[in-house]
Design a protein around this motif. Sequence first.
Motif, PDB file in Angstrom:
ATOM      1  N   ARG A 166      -1.224  -4.500  -8.100  1.00 24.32           N
ATOM      2  CA  ARG A 166      -1.908  -3.224  -8.329  1.00 24.32           C
ATOM      3  C   ARG A 166      -1.233  -2.101  -7.541  1.00 24.32           C
ATOM      4  O   ARG A 166      -1.035  -0.994  -8.058  1.00 24.32           O
ATOM      5  CB  ARG A 166      -3.371  -3.346  -7.936  1.00 24.32           C
ATOM      6  N   ALA A 212       2.051  -1.298  -9.205  1.00 23.28           N
ATOM      7  CA  ALA A 212       1.806  -0.578 -10.456  1.00 23.28           C
ATOM      8  C   ALA A 212       1.485   0.888 -10.184  1.00 23.28           C
ATOM      9  O   ALA A 212       1.968   1.789 -10.891  1.00 23.28           O
ATOM     10  CB  ALA A 212       0.675  -1.247 -11.226  1.00 23.28           C
ATOM     11  N   LYS A 223      -0.048   0.876 -15.529  1.00 18.31           N
ATOM     12  CA  LYS A 223      -1.205   0.017 -15.361  1.00 18.31           C
ATOM     13  C   LYS A 223      -0.748  -1.369 -14.916  1.00 18.31           C
ATOM     14  O   LYS A 223       0.303  -1.846 -15.334  1.00 18.31           O
ATOM     15  CB  LYS A 223      -1.994  -0.089 -16.674  1.00 18.31           C
ATOM     16  N   ALA A 224      -1.548  -2.011 -14.062  1.00 25.66           N
ATOM     17  CA  ALA A 224      -1.175  -3.326 -13.532  1.00 25.66           C
ATOM     18  C   ALA A 224      -0.815  -4.342 -14.611  1.00 25.66           C
ATOM     19  O   ALA A 224       0.144  -5.110 -14.450  1.00 25.66           O
ATOM     20  CB  ALA A 224      -2.299  -3.861 -12.643  1.00 25.66           C
ATOM     21  N   LEU A 227       2.853  -5.047 -15.581  1.00 28.37           N
ATOM     22  CA  LEU A 227       3.746  -5.862 -14.765  1.00 28.37           C
ATOM     23  C   LEU A 227       3.751  -7.319 -15.204  1.00 28.37           C
ATOM     24  O   LEU A 227       4.723  -8.040 -14.973  1.00 28.37           O
ATOM     25  CB  LEU A 227       3.340  -5.767 -13.285  1.00 28.37           C
TER      26      LEU A 227
END
Length: 216
Positions: A33, A36, A42-43, A46
């Motif tokens: 998080r 990101a 947004k996480a 990834l």
Amino acid sequence: MSTERRAPLDRKRVADTALKLLNEVGLDGLTLRTIARELDVKAPALYWHFKDKQALLDEMATEMYRRMVAGTPLDAGDTWQERLLTSNRALRTELLGYRDGAKVFSGSRFTGLEHAGQMEESLRLFTAAGFTLAQAVRATSTTYLYTLGFVTEEQGVEPLPGERREGFDVAERARLMADFPLSAEAGAELFRDYGRHFEEGLALVVSGIEVRYGVA
């Protein structure tokens, strides 16, 4: 609306960002998080590149290795002793460049074969000098583990060069251990001058390899 184009999100960009953040937040604070947010994505984006944090740590360790290799080319004229000294000094220097660098590197799996070329060259050097392959593996892995363990402990006291954790004041330690004079005096050897300490320990390991395997 901004027309500036951002670099595409790929494994290298994520790993580079993670390594930069590592010095700021340390391994415990490094989350997908957080990365990101730094990348302004947004996480879940990834997870297209890394299934979990360990997969990211593997890539970070691989990138650290790439940078180490780029900064320390091997000399084909090395003796086996010189190769051990050069490669382990380079490893320590690279690990010290990152907060918790040794923890990231420890137990990680390389994501590519960049290490195979150097490994092959070093094993050829050792076997040509008279080591069996098993002895060559033991010699190189033992010095590697010494360096990794040393830096892990070093960074437990000094997370980054010039930074020192609370509780490692040598004079205060000596005062508290006044009833144990040798142990008190040993604090200066244990918790100061890590560069000299590392070099002496590495020399001890290399000398031990010479004696153990009888290869000069």
